[in-house]
Design an enzyme around this catalytic site. Structure first.
Site, PDB file in Angstrom:
ATOM      1  N   ASP A  32      85.797  -1.493  37.368  1.00 23.17           N
ATOM      2  CA  ASP A  32      85.613  -0.314  36.873  1.00 23.17           C
ATOM      3  C   ASP A  32      86.063   1.080  38.240  1.00 23.17           C
ATOM      4  OD1 ASP A  32      83.649   1.975  36.356  1.00 23.17           O
ATOM      5  OD2 ASP A  32      82.669   1.936  38.611  1.00 23.17           O
ATOM      6  N   SER A  33      86.554   2.068  37.962  1.00 23.32           N
ATOM      7  CA  SER A  33      87.006   3.504  38.178  1.00 23.32           C
ATOM      8  C   SER A  33      86.545   3.288  39.315  1.00 23.32           C
ATOM      9  CB  SER A  33      86.615   4.980  37.512  1.00 23.32           C
ATOM     10  OG  SER A  33      85.169   4.785  37.221  1.00 23.32           O
TER      11      SER A  33
ATOM     12  N   TYR B 125      87.564   8.052  35.903  1.00 17.90           N
ATOM     13  CA  TYR B 125      87.957   7.735  34.785  1.00 17.90           C
ATOM     14  C   TYR B 125      87.656   8.730  33.410  1.00 17.90           C
ATOM     15  CZ  TYR B 125      89.921   3.513  36.232  1.00 17.90           C
ATOM     16  OH  TYR B 125      91.480   2.444  36.650  1.00 17.90           O
ATOM     17  N   GLY B 126      86.481   9.102  33.726  1.00 20.39           N
ATOM     18  CA  GLY B 126      85.817   9.535  32.112  1.00 20.39           C
ATOM     19  C   GLY B 126      86.624  11.104  32.307  1.00 20.39           C
TER      20      GLY B 126
ATOM     21  N   CYS C 181      83.203  -1.104  33.191  1.00 18.87           N
ATOM     22  CA  CYS C 181      83.721   0.569  32.762  1.00 18.87           C
ATOM     23  C   CYS C 181      82.801   1.310  31.850  1.00 18.87           C
ATOM     24  CB  CYS C 181      84.199   0.830  33.794  1.00 18.87           C
ATOM     25  SG  CYS C 181      84.504   2.676  33.794  1.00 18.87           S
TER      26      CYS C 181
ATOM     27  N   GLU D 179      77.032  10.683  42.898  1.00 25.66           N
ATOM     28  CA  GLU D 179      78.076  10.153  43.536  1.00 25.66           C
ATOM     29  C   GLU D 179      77.762  10.779  44.564  1.00 25.66           C
ATOM     30  OE1 GLU D 179      81.992   9.487  42.254  1.00 25.66           O
ATOM     31  OE2 GLU D 179      81.033   7.124  41.248  1.00 25.66           O
TER      32      GLU D 179
ATOM     33  N   CYS E 272      77.114   4.928  30.050  1.00 29.71           N
ATOM     34  CA  CYS E 272      78.324   4.734  31.718  1.00 29.71           C
ATOM     35  C   CYS E 272      77.319   3.853  32.709  1.00 29.71           C
ATOM     36  CB  CYS E 272      78.200   6.194  32.171  1.00 29.71           C
ATOM     37  SG  CYS E 272      78.634   6.137  33.646  1.00 29.71           S
ATOM     38  N   THR E 273      78.746   3.153  34.095  1.00 35.46           N
ATOM     39  CA  THR E 273      78.094   2.289  34.823  1.00 35.46           C
ATOM     40  C   THR E 273      77.223   2.816  35.541  1.00 35.46           C
ATOM     41  OG1 THR E 273      80.386   1.577  34.927  1.00 35.46           O
ATOM     42  CG2 THR E 273      78.547   0.411  33.733  1.00 35.46           C
ATOM     43  N   HIS E 274      77.460   4.534  35.331  1.00 35.76           N
ATOM     44  CA  HIS E 274      77.068   4.888  36.938  1.00 35.76           C
ATOM     45  C   HIS E 274      75.389   5.485  36.617  1.00 35.76           C
ATOM     46  CE1 HIS E 274      80.861   5.415  38.582  1.00 35.76           C
ATOM     47  NE2 HIS E 274      79.916   6.380  39.416  1.00 35.76           N
TER      48      HIS E 274
END
Ligand code: DGL
Length: 270
Positions: free
Chosen positions: A13-14, A45-46, A76, A157, A189-191
């Site tokens: 992932d980023s 990355y987004g 990601c 984050e 989005c994996t967040h």
């Protein structure tokens, strides 16, 4: 393809968002070893161009191949949308490559025929239109409405979730008319699994909130089983490599992975 059952699964992932998917993979297949790579040096990355994301993804893929991974998962959405075809071509027969978009698209195509489905994600993911074009191929009568929600990654984050600020930001985005009258919302989005409950609460449980982690982990398990590649070893070793490191990332990693994570700095950029 690397036929060694005990070889690790490579996940990248980023940054640390992909740990939500890595966690589900470990939960479902605890005997598998894993090498996780977070390209923190280039987070996020987004907001980057597709060309930049492709260059980063190839470099990270090289590390995972050097670690002898039997399978590579791009955990990601931004990299899955910009670099999946390129990474797959680059890896060739050395390992099977998965992304976090195709399994979700297959799931939606099967379960939401004739309905309106929403998608939220980074600018890269939404502007790539990759979900729309893949979904159209599998089930053209699903109406997909997408909305870029770029504030959500930095918000998460910085530790803003399940509080007043995250509540207001999520509400402001989800009130957008694009997302009116949807039956399901894809968390592209994996967040976002970290704010899944808050999103469900916004809809009072009336909209299915779909995150990729479980769907993707099941897909990997099915593939490894079918190809006789599931680990039989009782000795497992997980490594968490990052291209840059700060103290706050190690603390956040624990929140994403649900257990203590030791991040190893593994510089790949001069
Ligand atoms: N985890 C990334 C994704 O799924 C978002 C973070 C980023 O923008 O790098 O798209």
């Amino acid at each position: 393809m690397n036929k060694d059952n005990s070889a690790p699964i490579g996940i990248f992932d980023s940054g640390i968002g992909g740990l939500t998917v890595a966690h589900k993979v470990k939960e479902l297949m605890p005997d598998e070893s894993m090498v996780y790579f977070g390209d923190i040096a280039h987070l996020p990355y987004g907001d980057k161009s597709a060309a930049a994301i492709q260059a980063y993804s190839i470099k990270v893929t090289d590390v995972l191949l050097q670690q002898g991974c039997k399978l590579i998962l791009i955990a990601c959405n931004s990299a899955s949308s910009a670099a999946f075809d390129l990474v797959r071509e680059y890896v060739g027969s050395k390992a099977k490559v998965f992304n976090v978009i195709d399994p979700v698209v297959e799931y939606v195509a099967k379960n939401y025929s004739n309905q309106k489905v929403g998608l939220i994600g980074t600018k890269q993911t939404v502007n790539s239109n990759v979900y729309e074009s893949k979904l159209k191929q599998l089930n053209p009568i699903i109406e997909l409405k997408s909305l870029a929600t770029p504030l959500l990654v930095p918000m998460i984050e910085e530790g803003f979730f399940e509080n007043r600020i995250s509540h207001d930001i999520i509400e402001a985005y989800l009130h957008n008319e694009e997302l009116e009258a949807i039956e399901a919302l894809i968390l592209g989005c994996t967040h976002y699994p970290l704010i899944k409950q808050e999103i469900s609460n916004f809809y009072n449980g009336g909209v299915d909130v779909l995150d990729s982690a479980t769907i993707v982990a099941r897909k990997l398990q099915q593939f490894l089983k079918e190809h006789d590649l599931l680990s039989e070893s009782k000795i497992r070793k997980d490594r968490f490599l990052v291209s840059d490191i700060t103290a706050s990332f190690e603390a956040s990693a624990k929140i994403f992975f649900h257990e203590e994570v030791h991040l190893e700095k593994f510089p790949i950029w001069d």
